[in-house]
Design a protein around this motif. Structure first.
Motif, PDB file in Angstrom:
ATOM      1  N   ILE A 142      41.223  16.721  28.134  1.00 31.44           N
ATOM      2  CA  ILE A 142      42.438  15.753  27.522  1.00 31.44           C
ATOM      3  C   ILE A 142      42.275  15.954  25.921  1.00 31.44           C
ATOM      4  O   ILE A 142      43.578  16.066  25.490  1.00 31.44           O
ATOM      5  CB  ILE A 142      41.992  14.045  27.948  1.00 31.44           C
ATOM      6  CG1 ILE A 142      42.223  14.272  29.490  1.00 31.44           C
ATOM      7  CG2 ILE A 142      43.036  13.516  27.130  1.00 31.44           C
ATOM      8  CD1 ILE A 142      41.858  12.980  30.070  1.00 31.44           C
ATOM      9  N   ILE A 143      41.353  15.869  25.426  1.00 32.47           N
ATOM     10  CA  ILE A 143      41.295  15.911  23.752  1.00 32.47           C
ATOM     11  C   ILE A 143      41.652  17.242  23.402  1.00 32.47           C
ATOM     12  O   ILE A 143      42.581  17.447  22.491  1.00 32.47           O
ATOM     13  CB  ILE A 143      39.689  15.909  23.400  1.00 32.47           C
ATOM     14  CG1 ILE A 143      39.385  14.353  23.367  1.00 32.47           C
ATOM     15  CG2 ILE A 143      39.936  15.977  21.829  1.00 32.47           C
ATOM     16  CD1 ILE A 143      38.058  14.062  23.242  1.00 32.47           C
ATOM     17  N   LEU A 144      41.391  18.511  23.960  1.00 34.34           N
ATOM     18  CA  LEU A 144      41.828  19.710  23.681  1.00 34.34           C
ATOM     19  C   LEU A 144      43.443  20.050  23.915  1.00 34.34           C
ATOM     20  O   LEU A 144      44.190  20.501  22.951  1.00 34.34           O
ATOM     21  CB  LEU A 144      41.019  21.040  24.474  1.00 34.34           C
ATOM     22  CG  LEU A 144      39.693  20.990  24.040  1.00 34.34           C
ATOM     23  CD1 LEU A 144      38.837  22.089  25.077  1.00 34.34           C
ATOM     24  CD2 LEU A 144      39.333  21.299  22.556  1.00 34.34           C
ATOM     25  N   ASP A 145      43.811  19.506  25.021  1.00 35.79           N
ATOM     26  CA  ASP A 145      45.306  19.329  25.320  1.00 35.79           C
ATOM     27  C   ASP A 145      46.030  18.872  24.280  1.00 35.79           C
ATOM     28  O   ASP A 145      47.214  19.122  23.859  1.00 35.79           O
ATOM     29  CB  ASP A 145      45.494  18.957  26.700  1.00 35.79           C
ATOM     30  CG  ASP A 145      44.754  19.811  27.736  1.00 35.79           C
ATOM     31  OD1 ASP A 145      44.710  21.077  27.428  1.00 35.79           O
ATOM     32  OD2 ASP A 145      44.772  19.331  29.042  1.00 35.79           O
ATOM     33  N   ARG A 146      45.584  17.773  23.690  1.00 37.28           N
ATOM     34  CA  ARG A 146      46.146  17.010  22.538  1.00 37.28           C
ATOM     35  C   ARG A 146      46.641  17.891  21.523  1.00 37.28           C
ATOM     36  O   ARG A 146      47.664  17.620  20.712  1.00 37.28           O
ATOM     37  CB  ARG A 146      45.513  15.735  22.164  1.00 37.28           C
ATOM     38  CG  ARG A 146      45.526  14.500  22.966  1.00 37.28           C
ATOM     39  CD  ARG A 146      44.496  13.609  22.268  1.00 37.28           C
ATOM     40  NE  ARG A 146      44.335  12.439  23.426  1.00 37.28           N
ATOM     41  CZ  ARG A 146      43.337  11.630  23.039  1.00 37.28           C
ATOM     42  NH1 ARG A 146      42.474  11.756  22.145  1.00 37.28           N
ATOM     43  NH2 ARG A 146      43.039  10.589  24.167  1.00 37.28           N
ATOM     44  N   TYR A 147      45.772  18.909  21.119  1.00 35.92           N
ATOM     45  CA  TYR A 147      45.801  19.675  19.875  1.00 35.92           C
ATOM     46  C   TYR A 147      46.185  20.946  20.246  1.00 35.92           C
ATOM     47  O   TYR A 147      46.325  21.993  19.251  1.00 35.92           O
ATOM     48  CB  TYR A 147      44.596  19.511  19.311  1.00 35.92           C
ATOM     49  CG  TYR A 147      44.502  18.020  18.713  1.00 35.92           C
ATOM     50  CD1 TYR A 147      45.056  17.465  17.680  1.00 35.92           C
ATOM     51  CD2 TYR A 147      43.282  17.435  19.473  1.00 35.92           C
ATOM     52  CE1 TYR A 147      44.813  16.048  17.305  1.00 35.92           C
ATOM     53  CE2 TYR A 147      43.367  16.035  19.017  1.00 35.92           C
ATOM     54  CZ  TYR A 147      43.993  15.297  17.954  1.00 35.92           C
ATOM     55  OH  TYR A 147      43.909  13.976  17.937  1.00 35.92           O
ATOM     56  N   ARG A 148      46.772  21.432  21.351  1.00 37.96           N
ATOM     57  CA  ARG A 148      47.192  22.490  21.982  1.00 37.96           C
ATOM     58  C   ARG A 148      48.319  23.203  20.976  1.00 37.96           C
ATOM     59  O   ARG A 148      48.050  24.424  20.753  1.00 37.96           O
ATOM     60  CB  ARG A 148      47.426  22.582  23.362  1.00 37.96           C
ATOM     61  CG  ARG A 148      48.035  23.952  23.848  1.00 37.96           C
ATOM     62  CD  ARG A 148      46.779  24.794  24.492  1.00 37.96           C
ATOM     63  NE  ARG A 148      45.681  24.101  25.261  1.00 37.96           N
ATOM     64  CZ  ARG A 148      44.189  24.220  25.224  1.00 37.96           C
ATOM     65  NH1 ARG A 148      43.957  25.339  24.295  1.00 37.96           N
ATOM     66  NH2 ARG A 148      43.340  23.463  25.671  1.00 37.96           N
ATOM     67  N   ASP A 149      49.177  22.393  20.638  1.00 41.38           N
ATOM     68  CA  ASP A 149      50.294  22.975  19.820  1.00 41.38           C
ATOM     69  C   ASP A 149      50.258  22.835  18.404  1.00 41.38           C
ATOM     70  O   ASP A 149      51.134  22.945  17.508  1.00 41.38           O
ATOM     71  CB  ASP A 149      51.509  22.254  20.056  1.00 41.38           C
ATOM     72  CG  ASP A 149      51.859  22.862  21.640  1.00 41.38           C
ATOM     73  OD1 ASP A 149      51.535  23.772  22.332  1.00 41.38           O
ATOM     74  OD2 ASP A 149      52.537  21.901  22.682  1.00 41.38           O
ATOM     75  N   SER A 150      49.103  22.566  17.893  1.00 44.79           N
ATOM     76  CA  SER A 150      48.799  22.103  16.453  1.00 44.79           C
ATOM     77  C   SER A 150      48.731  23.410  15.611  1.00 44.79           C
ATOM     78  O   SER A 150      48.826  23.123  14.371  1.00 44.79           O
ATOM     79  CB  SER A 150      47.466  21.229  16.304  1.00 44.79           C
ATOM     80  OG  SER A 150      46.286  22.206  16.556  1.00 44.79           O
ATOM     81  N   GLY A 151      48.336  24.484  16.117  1.00 46.68           N
ATOM     82  CA  GLY A 151      48.349  25.733  15.333  1.00 46.68           C
ATOM     83  C   GLY A 151      46.959  26.015  14.824  1.00 46.68           C
ATOM     84  O   GLY A 151      46.441  27.122  14.411  1.00 46.68           O
ATOM     85  N   ASP A 152      46.003  24.783  15.062  1.00 52.64           N
ATOM     86  CA  ASP A 152      44.494  24.954  14.895  1.00 52.64           C
ATOM     87  C   ASP A 152      43.950  25.933  16.096  1.00 52.64           C
ATOM     88  O   ASP A 152      44.555  25.932  17.024  1.00 52.64           O
ATOM     89  CB  ASP A 152      43.874  23.653  15.013  1.00 52.64           C
ATOM     90  CG  ASP A 152      44.256  22.799  13.810  1.00 52.64           C
ATOM     91  OD1 ASP A 152      44.645  23.512  12.704  1.00 52.64           O
ATOM     92  OD2 ASP A 152      44.055  21.564  14.003  1.00 52.64           O
ATOM     93  N   VAL A 153      42.711  26.675  15.569  1.00 49.62           N
ATOM     94  CA  VAL A 153      41.830  27.498  16.811  1.00 49.62           C
ATOM     95  C   VAL A 153      41.070  26.318  17.361  1.00 49.62           C
ATOM     96  O   VAL A 153      40.370  25.665  16.749  1.00 49.62           O
ATOM     97  CB  VAL A 153      41.144  28.583  15.977  1.00 49.62           C
ATOM     98  CG1 VAL A 153      40.313  29.066  17.012  1.00 49.62           C
ATOM     99  CG2 VAL A 153      42.088  29.539  15.285  1.00 49.62           C
ATOM    100  N   LEU A 154      41.213  26.383  18.707  1.00 44.70           N
ATOM    101  CA  LEU A 154      40.305  25.597  19.230  1.00 44.70           C
ATOM    102  C   LEU A 154      39.357  25.848  20.020  1.00 44.70           C
ATOM    103  O   LEU A 154      39.528  27.275  20.711  1.00 44.70           O
ATOM    104  CB  LEU A 154      41.255  24.562  20.306  1.00 44.70           C
ATOM    105  CG  LEU A 154      42.580  23.962  20.031  1.00 44.70           C
ATOM    106  CD1 LEU A 154      43.448  23.244  21.327  1.00 44.70           C
ATOM    107  CD2 LEU A 154      42.323  22.709  19.055  1.00 44.70           C
TER     108      LEU A 154
END
Length: 181
Positions: A129-141
């Motif tokens: 859930i946390i990772l999905d929040r930032y999927r489109d942030s441009g950051d390397v996850l």
């Protein structure tokens, strides 16, 4: 013997399960764990001991079932506005809850279940859930396995097998390692 198609939600079976689970939780709050017995639970729940043995088999399986039910999260992980902040908040809460005596007992009960992967699915679901929040942030996850292996696994290991859990500073260091690509 006929095979039942499934349990009706809210039916007698669900009421018995909730009554027994509630009795276990109440008794564990009021008594030493080692003194809680199936007959005590049955009396508190208003069922016969044979009902408990038929459904759960033995006390350890019942305790594990109650622990598994308690491990299901009530809500999504906190959204702090950053990946690092969300993972820190989640990991600190997990460390705090699971390193308590009730948390350790719950983890030990879950260890004795025949449900491999259950905890990984719950914890992985929260982290996803946390990772999905930032999927489109441009950051390397980081990937989910990296978070489980570098943050969750050492946390669980120290809670269960060490005289002291991880310190918050150590937890933050592990998070930093996991977030580095």
């Amino acid at each position: 013997m006929a095979i039942k198609e499934g349990l009706r939600p809210g039916g007698r079976s669900a009421r018995v399960q909730e009554s027994v689970h509630s009795a276990v939780r109440e008794l564990l709050e009021a008594h030493e764990r080692s003194s809680v017995t199936v007959p005590m639970i049955a009396a508190r729940a208003g069922v016969t001991p044979s009902t408990i043995y038929r459904r759960w088999g033995d006390l350890s399986a019942l305790l594990a079932d109650v622990a598994l039910a308690r491990m299901r999260p009530d809500s999504e992980p906190v959204n702090t506005g950053s990946l690092r902040g969300d993972i820190r908040a989640w990991a600190e809460q997990y460390l705090d809850e699971m390193s308590s005596e009730p948390g350790r007992n719950m983890m030990r009960d879950v260890q004795s279940t025949q449900t491999p992967g259950y905890c990984v699915n719950i914890l992985g679901g929260q982290l996803q859930i946390i990772l999905d929040r930032y999927r489109d942030s441009g950051d390397v996850l980081p990937n989910l396995d990296r978070l489980l292996n570098l943050v969750v696994a050492p946390t669980v290991f120290r809670i269960l097998f060490s005289s002291a859990p991880l310190g918050v500073g150590e937890l933050h260091e592990l998070i930093e390692v996991a977030l580095r690509g």
